[in-house]
Scaffold this motif. Structure first.
Motif, PDB file in Angstrom:
ATOM      1  N   PRO A 165       0.813  -1.230   0.000  1.00 30.68           N
ATOM      2  CA  PRO A 165       0.000   0.000   0.000  1.00 30.68           C
ATOM      3  C   PRO A 165       0.840   1.271   0.000  1.00 30.68           C
ATOM      4  N   PHE A 166       1.994   1.242   0.671  1.00 28.57           N
ATOM      5  CA  PHE A 166       2.825   2.437   0.699  1.00 28.57           C
ATOM      6  C   PHE A 166       3.639   2.582  -0.584  1.00 28.57           C
ATOM      7  N   LEU A 167       3.994   1.470  -1.212  1.00 28.39           N
ATOM      8  CA  LEU A 167       4.597   1.561  -2.546  1.00 28.39           C
ATOM      9  C   LEU A 167       3.595   2.180  -3.522  1.00 28.39           C
ATOM     10  N   GLN A 168       2.331   1.821  -3.363  1.00 29.31           N
ATOM     11  CA  GLN A 168       1.300   2.427  -4.209  1.00 29.31           C
ATOM     12  C   GLN A 168       1.252   3.938  -3.997  1.00 29.31           C
ATOM     13  N   ARG A 169       1.398   4.353  -2.745  1.00 33.35           N
ATOM     14  CA  ARG A 169       1.433   5.782  -2.445  1.00 33.35           C
ATOM     15  C   ARG A 169       2.653   6.451  -3.087  1.00 33.35           C
ATOM     16  N   TRP A 170       3.799   5.781  -3.030  1.00 31.15           N
ATOM     17  CA  TRP A 170       5.009   6.357  -3.633  1.00 31.15           C
ATOM     18  C   TRP A 170       4.848   6.486  -5.150  1.00 31.15           C
ATOM     19  N   LEU A 171       4.155   5.526  -5.767  1.00 27.47           N
ATOM     20  CA  LEU A 171       3.908   5.631  -7.207  1.00 27.47           C
ATOM     21  C   LEU A 171       3.023   6.834  -7.506  1.00 27.47           C
ATOM     22  N   GLU A 172       1.992   7.050  -6.705  1.00 29.14           N
ATOM     23  CA  GLU A 172       1.130   8.218  -6.918  1.00 29.14           C
ATOM     24  C   GLU A 172       1.906   9.526  -6.724  1.00 29.14           C
ATOM     25  N   ILE A 173       2.829   9.547  -5.762  1.00 26.01           N
ATOM     26  CA  ILE A 173       3.694  10.721  -5.579  1.00 26.01           C
ATOM     27  C   ILE A 173       4.550  10.941  -6.823  1.00 26.01           C
ATOM     28  N   ALA A 174       5.101   9.839  -7.369  1.00 23.19           N
ATOM     29  CA  ALA A 174       5.909   9.945  -8.591  1.00 23.19           C
ATOM     30  C   ALA A 174       5.090  10.534  -9.728  1.00 23.19           C
ATOM     31  N   TRP A 175       3.863  10.061  -9.894  1.00 25.00           N
ATOM     32  CA  TRP A 175       2.994  10.605 -10.938  1.00 25.00           C
ATOM     33  C   TRP A 175       2.730  12.090 -10.711  1.00 25.00           C
ATOM     34  N   GLU A 176       2.465  12.457  -9.447  1.00 25.56           N
ATOM     35  CA  GLU A 176       2.179  13.859  -9.155  1.00 25.56           C
ATOM     36  C   GLU A 176       3.389  14.745  -9.438  1.00 25.56           C
ATOM     37  N   LYS A 177       4.579  14.167  -9.307  1.00 23.99           N
ATOM     38  CA  LYS A 177       5.801  14.908  -9.627  1.00 23.99           C
ATOM     39  C   LYS A 177       6.010  15.046 -11.140  1.00 23.99           C
ATOM     40  N   GLY A 178       5.238  14.299 -11.925  1.00 25.50           N
ATOM     41  CA  GLY A 178       5.347  14.391 -13.377  1.00 25.50           C
ATOM     42  C   GLY A 178       6.015  13.213 -14.040  1.00 25.50           C
ATOM     43  N   PHE A 179       6.333  12.158 -13.291  1.00 27.86           N
ATOM     44  CA  PHE A 179       6.956  10.980 -13.884  1.00 27.86           C
ATOM     45  C   PHE A 179       5.892  10.106 -14.532  1.00 27.86           C
ATOM     46  N   ASP A 180       6.113   9.765 -15.810  1.00 24.97           N
ATOM     47  CA  ASP A 180       5.237   8.880 -16.576  1.00 24.97           C
ATOM     48  C   ASP A 180       3.801   9.395 -16.632  1.00 24.97           C
ATOM     49  N   ALA A 181       3.604  10.513 -17.321  1.00 23.52           N
ATOM     50  CA  ALA A 181       2.278  11.124 -17.435  1.00 23.52           C
ATOM     51  C   ALA A 181       1.272  10.190 -18.098  1.00 23.52           C
ATOM     52  N   LEU A 182       1.732   9.417 -19.082  1.00 25.55           N
ATOM     53  CA  LEU A 182       0.818   8.513 -19.778  1.00 25.55           C
ATOM     54  C   LEU A 182       0.361   7.384 -18.860  1.00 25.55           C
ATOM     55  N   GLY A 183       1.290   6.858 -18.067  1.00 30.07           N
ATOM     56  CA  GLY A 183       0.923   5.817 -17.117  1.00 30.07           C
ATOM     57  C   GLY A 183      -0.034   6.327 -16.065  1.00 30.07           C
ATOM     58  N   SER A 184       0.200   7.537 -15.589  1.00 31.26           N
ATOM     59  CA  SER A 184      -0.698   8.143 -14.612  1.00 31.26           C
ATOM     60  C   SER A 184      -2.097   8.273 -15.184  1.00 31.26           C
ATOM     61  N   ILE A 206       8.675   4.772 -10.151  1.00 33.35           N
ATOM     62  CA  ILE A 206       8.975   4.854  -8.719  1.00 33.35           C
ATOM     63  C   ILE A 206      10.449   5.138  -8.499  1.00 33.35           C
ATOM     64  N   PHE A 207      11.318   4.323  -9.104  1.00 32.64           N
ATOM     65  CA  PHE A 207      12.748   4.492  -8.867  1.00 32.64           C
ATOM     66  C   PHE A 207      13.278   5.804  -9.442  1.00 32.64           C
ATOM     67  N   ARG A 208      12.766   6.204 -10.585  1.00 36.18           N
ATOM     68  CA  ARG A 208      13.213   7.474 -11.174  1.00 36.18           C
ATOM     69  C   ARG A 208      12.821   8.661 -10.298  1.00 36.18           C
ATOM     70  N   SER A 209      11.686   8.569  -9.627  1.00 31.57           N
ATOM     71  CA  SER A 209      11.236   9.687  -8.797  1.00 31.57           C
ATOM     72  C   SER A 209      12.198   9.943  -7.636  1.00 31.57           C
ATOM     73  N   PHE A 210      13.030   8.950  -7.295  1.00 25.80           N
ATOM     74  CA  PHE A 210      14.051   9.127  -6.266  1.00 25.80           C
ATOM     75  C   PHE A 210      15.406   9.485  -6.864  1.00 25.80           C
ATOM     76  N   GLY A 211      15.463   9.622  -8.184  1.00 27.20           N
ATOM     77  CA  GLY A 211      16.712   9.980  -8.840  1.00 27.20           C
ATOM     78  C   GLY A 211      17.495   8.806  -9.376  1.00 27.20           C
ATOM     79  N   LEU A 212      16.953   7.588  -9.282  1.00 28.70           N
ATOM     80  CA  LEU A 212      17.666   6.426  -9.803  1.00 28.70           C
ATOM     81  C   LEU A 212      17.431   6.293 -11.301  1.00 28.70           C
ATOM     82  N   ARG A 213      18.460   5.826 -11.995  1.00 30.92           N
ATOM     83  CA  ARG A 213      18.422   5.766 -13.464  1.00 30.92           C
ATOM     84  C   ARG A 213      17.828   4.439 -13.938  1.00 30.92           C
ATOM     85  N   ALA A 214      16.536   4.309 -13.784  1.00 32.78           N
ATOM     86  CA  ALA A 214      15.834   3.105 -14.209  1.00 32.78           C
ATOM     87  C   ALA A 214      15.551   3.174 -15.700  1.00 32.78           C
TER      88      ALA A 214
END
Length: 433
Positions: A165-184, A206-214
């Motif tokens: 559930p918290f990974l799901q929250r982190w994914l939503e945060i990533a989307w809100e930051k602008g990562f993967d607009a189409l997926g969002s 998720i990983f890119r939102s933390f700065g990792l080069r996925a």
């Protein structure tokens, strides 16, 4: 201040860190719980932990909160995912290495990632839909163990792997930051509390939102390059498994991965096309440190079938400098992060690859895989006894029968500044079978 909470089922007073395991035991003791009741209980459990009313549809963080406030709240509330801890100090990778060492063969070389915790899907939590999240947890466990730079950033520097559930929250945060607009857009900006299948693009976001080069790589025949699955886990040919399973889906030639992006009849096609064109024209990606073009041309196109995928995985694990380099040793631990391995219907984690030169001189490869569908106890036992583990972990070319495969991997280093902006636009490299 008393920070204890009550179990929503038996009302036993417990510390927050023990609530999830205790609540799950109610399901484990009663396999006959109906799916609807199970989901309701899960919602109540999450609501209790987050001190919010149970969600009637989809719970969202306060809209008037800033991004920093939302992240701070998430860091404070998230809890560690429970999993079975392998008794061997080096975990399953150490046991796997020992098995290969006992089976000494001068014609064989084995390349492995370092320590990885195995996160299995649980009947009471995520069986049938959670494999993608479990693979993200496996990759996260490796990163937290091996990369100090990543551990300082992942999940707010918590130092542990959060539950789904918290990974799901982190994914939503990533989307809100602008990562993967189409997926969002595809998930209507929300996955929290749902049983949606996810795939490599969500892993990368998720990983890119933390700065990792996925990065993402697609493998398949040329004629399927423009076809993408609606939802990870569905098929190109049977009806899509959704609330409207009878909907006729149309494939659009978009910029990336094979694990989704068929558009439903209620979607705004022009809006999606606009997003796709904007992202594809401005994105710049690198695969294993190389440009898309150079990596796409690395492997000869004449190779038979899925051998090109095996060649790529071997090249990936053998590229980086080795942390263990002993002369005549045929098992080597590399610096490489495990691979998120997606195909139609399931996803797993590749933790290494075995190379063996056969008597006729032809090289033979076997992927070494940890599957969320397997029980960790069974893996530990079979590796510890050096019996039966090959059927669970080794996968040769003859087992690769799907028309398309996809990998997500993580390059070294942390992105900052302009590179972070580029990472928001997720693309993939297509390599033809």
């Amino acid at each position: 201040m008393d920070s204890s909470v009550n179990c929503p089922f038996c009302h036993l007073n417990l510390p927050p860190s023990q609530l999830q395991r205790h609540a799950n035991s109610h399901f484990d003791e009663d396999d006959g719980v109906a799916e609807k009741d199970e989901q309701l209980a899960r919602d109540l459990e999450l609501a209790q932990q987050l001190s919010i009313p149970p969600p009637s549809s989809t719970f969202t963080l306060q809209e008037n909160n800033t991004m920093d406030e939302k992240i701070s709240c998430l860091i404070a509330l998230q809890y560690r995912s429970s999993f079975y801890h392998v008794k061997s100090p080096g975990g399953l990778i150490s046991l796997l290495s020992n098995c290969f060492e006992l089976d000494a063969d001068t014609n064989t070389t084995v390349l492995l990632s370092g320590y990885v915790d195995h996160f299995q899907s649980l009947a009471s939590e995520d069986a049938g839909w959670g494999c993608g999240w479990r693979n993200i947890q496996m990759l996260s466990s490796h990163l937290l163990s091996h990369r100090h730079d990543a551990s300082e950033l992942l999940f707010g520097g918590s130092g542990f792997v959060p539950d789904i559930p918290f990974l799901q929250r982190w994914l939503e945060i990533a989307w809100e930051k602008g990562f993967d607009a189409l997926g969002s857009h595809h998930f209507n900006n929300s996955v929290y509390g749902s049983k949606h299948w996810i795939g490599t693009t969500e892993c990368a976001a998720i990983f890119r939102s933390f700065g990792l080069r996925a990065r993402i790589v697609d493998f398949g025949p040329k004629e399927l390059q423009s076809f993408f699955l609606s939802v990870p886990g569905t098929s190109l040919t049977p009806p899509v498994v959704t609330a409207n399973a009878s909907d006729k889906r149309k494939a659009f030639q978009v910029y990336g991965p094979m694990d989704r992006y068929l558009v439903g009849r209620n979607s705004d096609v022009s809006q999606l096309d606009s997003i796709v064109n904007d992202q594809s024209q401005s994105s710049t990606n690198y695969v294993a440190g190389e440009s898309d073009h150079s990596m796409a041309n690395r492997f000869p196109r004449k190779k038979e079938g899925h051998q090109v995928l095996l060649d790529w995985v071997w090249n990936y694990f053998s590229e980086e400098s080795l942390t263990t380099s002993v002369q005549n040793r045929h098992v080597v631990i590399t610096n490489r992060v495990p691979l998120y391995f997606q195909h139609d219907g399931h996803s797993r984690t590749i933790v290494g690859i075995q190379f063996r030169r056969q008597q006729n001189g032809v090289p033979q490869y076997n992927l070494l895989i940890l599957d969320p569908a397997h029980r960790t106890v069974a893996l530990e036992r079979s590796l510890g006894e050096n019996a039966g583990w090959k059927k669970l972990i080794k996968r040769g070319a003859h087992t690769l029968k799907k028309p398309q495969y996809q990998l997500c991997y993580i390059d070294p280093g942390i992105a900052i500044g302009e590179e972070m902006e580029q990472l928001k636009k997720i693309d993939s490299v297509f390599i033809e079978f």
